[in-house]
Write a protein that holds these residues in place. Structure first.
Motif, mmCIF file in Angstrom:
data_model
loop_
_atom_site.group_PDB
_atom_site.id
_atom_site.type_symbol
_atom_site.label_atom_id
_atom_site.label_comp_id
_atom_site.label_asym_id
_atom_site.label_seq_id
_atom_site.Cartn_x
_atom_site.Cartn_y
_atom_site.Cartn_z
ATOM 1 N N ARG A 155 0.857 -1.187 0.000
ATOM 2 C CA ARG A 155 0.000 0.000 0.000
ATOM 3 C C ARG A 155 0.889 1.231 0.000
ATOM 4 N NH1 ARG A 155 -4.183 -2.190 4.635
ATOM 5 N NH2 ARG A 155 -4.946 -3.949 3.401
ATOM 6 N N ASP A 199 -9.971 -2.031 -9.407
ATOM 7 C CA ASP A 199 -10.930 -0.935 -9.572
ATOM 8 C C ASP A 199 -10.245 0.383 -9.201
ATOM 9 O OD1 ASP A 199 -13.320 0.421 -9.990
ATOM 10 O OD2 ASP A 199 -14.471 -0.842 -8.616
ATOM 11 N N LEU A 201 -10.783 2.871 -6.677
ATOM 12 C CA LEU A 201 -11.504 3.164 -5.436
ATOM 13 C C LEU A 201 -10.962 4.412 -4.768
ATOM 14 C CD1 LEU A 201 -11.887 -0.428 -3.943
ATOM 15 C CD2 LEU A 201 -13.480 0.851 -5.380
ATOM 16 N N GLU A 234 -3.282 4.102 -2.049
ATOM 17 C CA GLU A 234 -3.393 5.100 -0.975
ATOM 18 C C GLU A 234 -3.739 4.455 0.349
ATOM 19 O OE1 GLU A 234 -5.557 9.169 -1.221
ATOM 20 O OE2 GLU A 234 -6.883 7.877 -0.053
ATOM 21 N N ALA A 236 -3.997 5.870 4.335
ATOM 22 C CA ALA A 236 -3.933 7.107 5.125
ATOM 23 C C ALA A 236 -2.785 7.103 6.113
ATOM 24 C CB ALA A 236 -5.259 7.308 5.876
ATOM 25 N N TYR A 237 -2.273 5.933 6.431
ATOM 26 C CA TYR A 237 -1.255 5.813 7.480
ATOM 27 C C TYR A 237 0.146 5.618 6.925
ATOM 28 C CZ TYR A 237 -2.194 0.939 6.393
ATOM 29 O OH TYR A 237 -2.380 -0.251 5.733
ATOM 30 N N LEU B 144 -13.028 5.574 9.747
ATOM 31 C CA LEU B 144 -12.406 4.726 8.730
ATOM 32 C C LEU B 144 -12.786 5.135 7.306
ATOM 33 C CD1 LEU B 144 -12.615 1.173 10.355
ATOM 34 C CD2 LEU B 144 -10.540 2.375 9.657
ATOM 35 N N ARG B 148 -12.437 0.043 1.377
ATOM 36 C CA ARG B 148 -11.898 -0.294 0.058
ATOM 37 C C ARG B 148 -11.463 -1.758 -0.010
ATOM 38 N NH1 ARG B 148 -8.100 5.114 -0.314
ATOM 39 N NH2 ARG B 148 -9.795 6.588 -0.743
ATOM 40 N N LEU B 149 -10.703 -2.162 0.982
ATOM 41 C CA LEU B 149 -10.198 -3.539 1.003
ATOM 42 C C LEU B 149 -10.522 -4.127 2.368
ATOM 43 C CD1 LEU B 149 -6.633 -3.097 -0.559
ATOM 44 C CD2 LEU B 149 -8.448 -4.528 -1.499
ATOM 45 N N ARG B 151 -10.622 -7.866 4.852
ATOM 46 C CA ARG B 151 -10.141 -9.239 4.978
ATOM 47 C C ARG B 151 -10.732 -9.853 6.241
ATOM 48 N NH1 ARG B 151 -5.222 -9.026 3.300
ATOM 49 N NH2 ARG B 151 -4.323 -8.050 5.118
ATOM 50 N N ARG B 220 -16.650 -9.211 -4.182
ATOM 51 C CA ARG B 220 -16.808 -7.804 -4.582
ATOM 52 C C ARG B 220 -18.148 -7.299 -4.070
ATOM 53 N NH1 ARG B 220 -14.587 -6.310 -10.391
ATOM 54 N NH2 ARG B 220 -14.344 -4.388 -9.193
ATOM 55 N N ASN B 223 -20.535 -1.466 -3.315
ATOM 56 C CA ASN B 223 -19.930 -0.139 -3.154
ATOM 57 C C ASN B 223 -18.492 -0.120 -3.668
ATOM 58 O OD1 ASN B 223 -18.767 -1.678 -1.151
ATOM 59 N ND2 ASN B 223 -18.848 -0.079 0.418
ATOM 60 N N GLY B 224 -18.130 -1.182 -4.405
ATOM 61 C CA GLY B 224 -16.797 -1.219 -4.997
ATOM 62 C C GLY B 224 -15.766 -1.924 -4.134
ATOM 63 N N ALA B 225 -16.009 -2.026 -2.842
ATOM 64 C CA ALA B 225 -15.018 -2.639 -1.948
ATOM 65 C C ALA B 225 -14.728 -4.078 -2.358
ATOM 66 C CB ALA B 225 -15.521 -2.594 -0.509
ATOM 67 N N MET B 226 -13.481 -4.461 -2.187
ATOM 68 C CA MET B 226 -13.045 -5.827 -2.474
ATOM 69 C C MET B 226 -12.661 -6.481 -1.158
ATOM 70 S SD MET B 226 -10.435 -4.768 -5.488
ATOM 71 C CE MET B 226 -10.895 -3.411 -6.565
ATOM 72 N N GLU B 244 -9.635 -7.224 8.898
ATOM 73 C CA GLU B 244 -8.971 -5.975 8.526
ATOM 74 C C GLU B 244 -9.869 -5.185 7.594
ATOM 75 O OE1 GLU B 244 -4.761 -6.283 7.482
ATOM 76 O OE2 GLU B 244 -5.102 -4.886 5.838
ATOM 77 N N LEU B 246 -9.426 -1.690 5.243
ATOM 78 C CA LEU B 246 -8.736 -0.488 4.781
ATOM 79 C C LEU B 246 -9.800 0.420 4.186
ATOM 80 C CD1 LEU B 246 -6.147 1.149 4.073
ATOM 81 C CD2 LEU B 246 -6.224 0.017 1.843
ATOM 82 N N SER B 248 -10.985 4.717 3.328
ATOM 83 C CA SER B 248 -10.359 5.956 2.876
ATOM 84 C C SER B 248 -9.750 6.733 4.042
ATOM 85 C CB SER B 248 -11.391 6.819 2.147
ATOM 86 O OG SER B 248 -12.561 6.964 2.936
ATOM 87 N N GLY B 249 -10.192 6.468 5.263
ATOM 88 C CA GLY B 249 -9.682 7.195 6.417
ATOM 89 C C GLY B 249 -8.587 6.479 7.186
ATOM 90 N N GLY B 250 -8.336 5.231 6.848
ATOM 91 C CA GLY B 250 -7.318 4.475 7.572
ATOM 92 C C GLY B 250 -7.664 2.998 7.611
ATOM 93 N N MET B 251 -7.025 2.290 8.507
ATOM 94 C CA MET B 251 -7.180 0.843 8.579
ATOM 95 C C MET B 251 -7.477 0.414 10.007
ATOM 96 S SD MET B 251 -4.373 -2.160 7.724
ATOM 97 C CE MET B 251 -3.114 -1.504 8.833
ATOM 98 N N PHE D 264 -6.113 0.927 15.174
ATOM 99 C CA PHE D 264 -6.492 1.824 14.087
ATOM 100 C C PHE D 264 -5.247 2.509 13.558
ATOM 101 C CE2 PHE D 264 -7.503 6.290 12.873
ATOM 102 C CZ PHE D 264 -8.077 5.988 11.644
ATOM 103 N N SER D 265 -5.005 2.329 12.281
ATOM 104 C CA SER D 265 -3.880 3.007 11.644
ATOM 105 C C SER D 265 -4.433 4.158 10.825
ATOM 106 C CB SER D 265 -3.125 2.031 10.733
ATOM 107 O OG SER D 265 -2.571 0.982 11.495
ATOM 108 N N GLY D 266 -4.072 5.346 11.189
ATOM 109 C CA GLY D 266 -4.595 6.523 10.490
ATOM 110 C C GLY D 266 -3.486 7.529 10.272
#
Lengths: 334, 334, 334, 334
Positions: A155, A199, A201, A234, A236-237, B144, B148-149, B151, B220, B223-226, B244, B246, B248-251, D264-266
């Motif tokens: 990532r 994709d 995303l 991308e 964020a961390y 968060l 997007r991803l 697991r 899939r 909303n596009g997330a895998m 897990e 991931l 757009s705001g973090g993990m 949380f990883s941000g």
């Protein structure tokens, strides 16, 4: 050979790091020249690092007897031709990944190096990172047993320019690391089939133009092991590279991603800073791969990561790209 | 309603744990009866826990006015019929996963509970585990961002009997947890397509009979997330459940798997013991899900995990099983 | 000054590492000479690293115009005299800890450097380690607030020769690092009182001869903060250096001690290998302190760790040794 | 004895937790009565938990044949008298720490229980926490070897009222846990000498009135082991309890302090939430100590934590308080 004179080709971000390694971190290497089509760039880097020469054309390097080897850090699509040219000029070659972007190109590069009898090493630096090397040692000594499930992910910290990302970039330039890592962590096995989804995303607005910034690839190996490679442009961390092998004897996990061992416990809890870039995460590995290349050249030994390794990872990457296009599983070309 | 009288159906390993929870850990529940076709088993458990009744036939429970609800922990393939019967008898139902093994069955169970106006909750216990709840809170409060991803993985400590494992078991009984977890961690989104690989890697000798003990499933979402769900029936180090997200705001990462916070540093390095079984890893979650069920019954509120959730996870599981058979991606049935 | 010519004095284990740093890791340093009373040792190291000269007497270094600075890695009890001699000869000095073993000696060394106008830096390498630097940054920016409780500990991997350990060694050569660390983590404060206990716990048979291989020291600072420094000459798991600051704003912890981020989960649990020696734990810090010294010399700037720092740490060490002898608290001499 | 009827004495924060444990979490205990001088408090808690009786005077409990045992959670300074009274009335006693605040008081409590032949257990809950129990197991099976250096610390989340804190509180009520822990982790050894420092660092304005909110205590044991106990009444990150044993065979560390395994990883890095209070950190231990007490009563077995343990920890605490007053080391009274 006491010291190896090396020309650095391509003075970009990664090239500059390699140049500094050659100039300062390796006692048996010498930065003999910097080659970059932009004369300013070549001269600036050569000057800063005390290289003897700055060239704008690789042909000049072939004429320079102080250049015994090259490190190729030019744009990806020029790699294979540069390998062929360097080998043709009798120079040993360290080539950044990907060594090639088509299998025929990869074949030509391998053949050229073999015919010339030069060392050809490819820049899969994770093989030289402590975590990954330690996991491989547990595979080699049998502790982990037979691999069953593997994972490798990459990532990036974001900030990329979507207009410069081709649909296959995520496979050919990012996940190619993970494909090599999976092979490295499943020694002796080869990928047979790939199934991928990808994709836009991070940048959904670019989806229509074919941007892929996020992808998941399932790889089946000929020893039955199943693997997942995953990438996103991308996080964020920061910069995040991890690996995992579940074998019959246990599991190895690699990649912690923390910046240091310092933790701050405050009102929000316990915080560990995370790594923000590849050169911050892998400085030792980037140095170690060049050290290994220089030693291979000095000792006349084979490279620890070969053109064949590059070709095998490329075959997986191409199958993954094809799988996204066709929507189904794709056999990996031998 | 002050205290809810509950009959436990199926006195196996998980049933016994639930029975003890009902008898001892929940102030507002009462273990009213134990039902098991084996009279000895029912009586032994009922006696040990002070339940009033031991039945060999569920019909007896329907005649018992002290039974207001049931916890179904019988074999998976009987679940849907038991839900329908309990609902028909006006009893609230907590059903272990999977609630059903076909979509029509799942539909009938949902319809029966709705018609009868009883609470129907399904045993996806991870939703009640601290790590997973904390991650969901970060999704709910926006920290968060958009997933997007994702697991989710499950690894059992091994020791299973391959002759008792059907080809779909890994999807219907193991990965069903992970499919629900992925939905839980991608709130509001639904799975649209699944691609799966599976094999007998722990017991290769059983491959020809269709045993699947290891599987990787790519999902899939709309909303596009895998997402990747992964399972293996044997891990040398114990019972391993991780997750897990991931976004757009973090993990967020979930599932550490250590037995306690004690670490021993000795000649071999630093060692942390790992968890060895589901009841060791999730005692609080198993208790919390029944506590939530009892409260839903007492307050006349909807269950926090519904029959519809069970059906949606089942649809992913069935698509995964189909994907292994067909070798390609499979649409998830609505 | 473009490149600083440095003579390494004392070609032992640590000296050899510093010599290699000077010869290979620092672009602006040059290993001009190796000095060791044993001619073979000096010549062997000089030869291996390409130093121009090997001397058996420091006086030879004073006569060598290529030597602009020295790194003193000779036995501890010769340090102060060597600092005085080097300063007297107008050479910049980097001195391994302890710079001196008595306060008058320390004073003479400081005075000599000041009179000569040379840089004097002391080898408190932890200040240059990532964890410790990150903690200090949190102190400097106010995040940690005012320190209240501090801890610093050092544990060696064992294998020492008890016959060569003097009673004060644990304070003067080992804990001196921790005393400096405590000062570094409590910026601007000074130690006022020390209370220490020490014993021969690793080698109880040597207790009667005054061996101290384990010690705990409590230090009170003039800002009220309390600190504990602790050392043991044997840890079964390797080399262990840790630190902690509890301030009004939170806590920073330093020192994880793991060899890499790779973890192996197997039948016994999850295992992380631990670091086995100081040069394995602190290579970057050992390099960074010399880099800082070379830059101080080149730029004419003050050293980042001064003779006064060495004297202040020594004063704590001497008070600790005295506290063990007297059995009570001892004031730290100004 | 099938079920033990227990009266809870003192319905404060900790008392309420114990009452709930007795009423709901232990199958073989029954909350027979709640005793509190404040009638409202007693009745409210008794009512909420379904206890049969609410008393304002302990004498009422002695007259109640349903009360076979008591759990004392009244203010610390009343503990010893309550133990004596309960034992005199033939009741088994679980007493919160500290069991007494003077050694003669402790002796009287021990004697009373012994004469009456009742079980006397003291609330050193950390012995029942998973981390600490696991470390003790490594001591008992010889893995850790002979202890050399130990550490135990307690940090409260702050928010205390300085006007209610006596100078000795930090030793008698907080560090008493750590002193017991050190004894627990150094089995068979006894403390011989203590040296302590303490100050008002959280509330410096209260220093003149003798407030101690921060303290460090060095303890020497008769087997040579050295230990540090440390406490602070305020940690910005919550409630922190840790332990460490360095033995000849390795090191055990206890106490991680994280709220869950979710990280949380941000943008700021990787964050783990920390525990905020004792009941959040130790619910299982608080339950397990009462379960052990109830079993000791039912089986007629000795308590796992005895009055003698309480006395030994108290002797260390008193010596520590004395050491702060005298400024030097203090022998621990036998």
């Amino acid at each position: 050979m006491d010291t190896v004179g090396v020309a650095l080709i391509g003075s970009g971000r990664m090239g500059a790091f390699h140049a500094e390694t050659l100039a300062r971190r390796l006692p048996h290497a010498r930065l003999a020249a910097v080659v970059d089509p932009a004369p300013d760039a070549a001269e600036r880097l050569a000057g800063a690092l005390g290289a003897d020469r700055a060239y704008t054309d690789v042909a000049q390097a072939w004429d320079d007897p102080a250049v015994q080897a090259v490190v190729i850090a030019a744009p990806a699509r020029s790699h294979a031709d540069l390998v062929v040219a360097a080998a043709g000029a009798g120079r040993h070659v360290f080539c950044e990944k990907p060594m090639a972007v088509t299998l025929p190109e990869a074949g030509r590069a391998i053949d050229a190096a073999r015919s010339a009898g030069v060392v050809l090493q490819v820049g899969f630096n994770r093989r030289f990172a402590a975590d990954w090397g330690a996991a491989r040692a547990l595979l080699d000594d049998g502790t982990l047993g037979t691999p069953r499930l593997l994972r490798s992910l990459t990532r990036d910290p974001g900030g990329f320019d979507p207009s410069r990302v081709l649909p296959d970039t995520i496979f050919l330039e990012t996940l190619i690391h993970d494909f090599d890592t999976l092979r490295f962590l499943n020694p002796g096995a080869e990928a047979v089939e790939v199934s991928a989804v990808g994709d836009a995303l991070v940048e959904p607005g670019w989806r229509d133009r074919g941007l892929l910034d996020t992808a998941v690839v399932t790889v089946r190996f000929d020893n039955g092991a199943m693997a997942v490679a995953e990438a996103c442009f991308e996080a964020a961390y920061g910069y995040d590279v991890r690996g995992e092998v579940l074998g019959s004897g246990g599991m190895a996990t690699m990649g912690d991603g923390r910046r240091s061992g310092m933790a701050f416990s405050g009102p929000a809890g316990r915080l560990v800073e995370t790594v923000r870039g590849d050169q911050e995460l892998f400085p030792e590995a980037y140095t170690a791969e060049l050290a290994a290349f220089v030693e291979a050249v000095r000792q006349g030994r084979p490279a620890p990561v070969t053109g064949e390794d590059a070709r095998a990872a490329l075959a997986i990457a191409l199958a993954a790209a094809e799988s996204v296009r066709t929507g189904g599983p794709v056999r990996v070309e031998k």
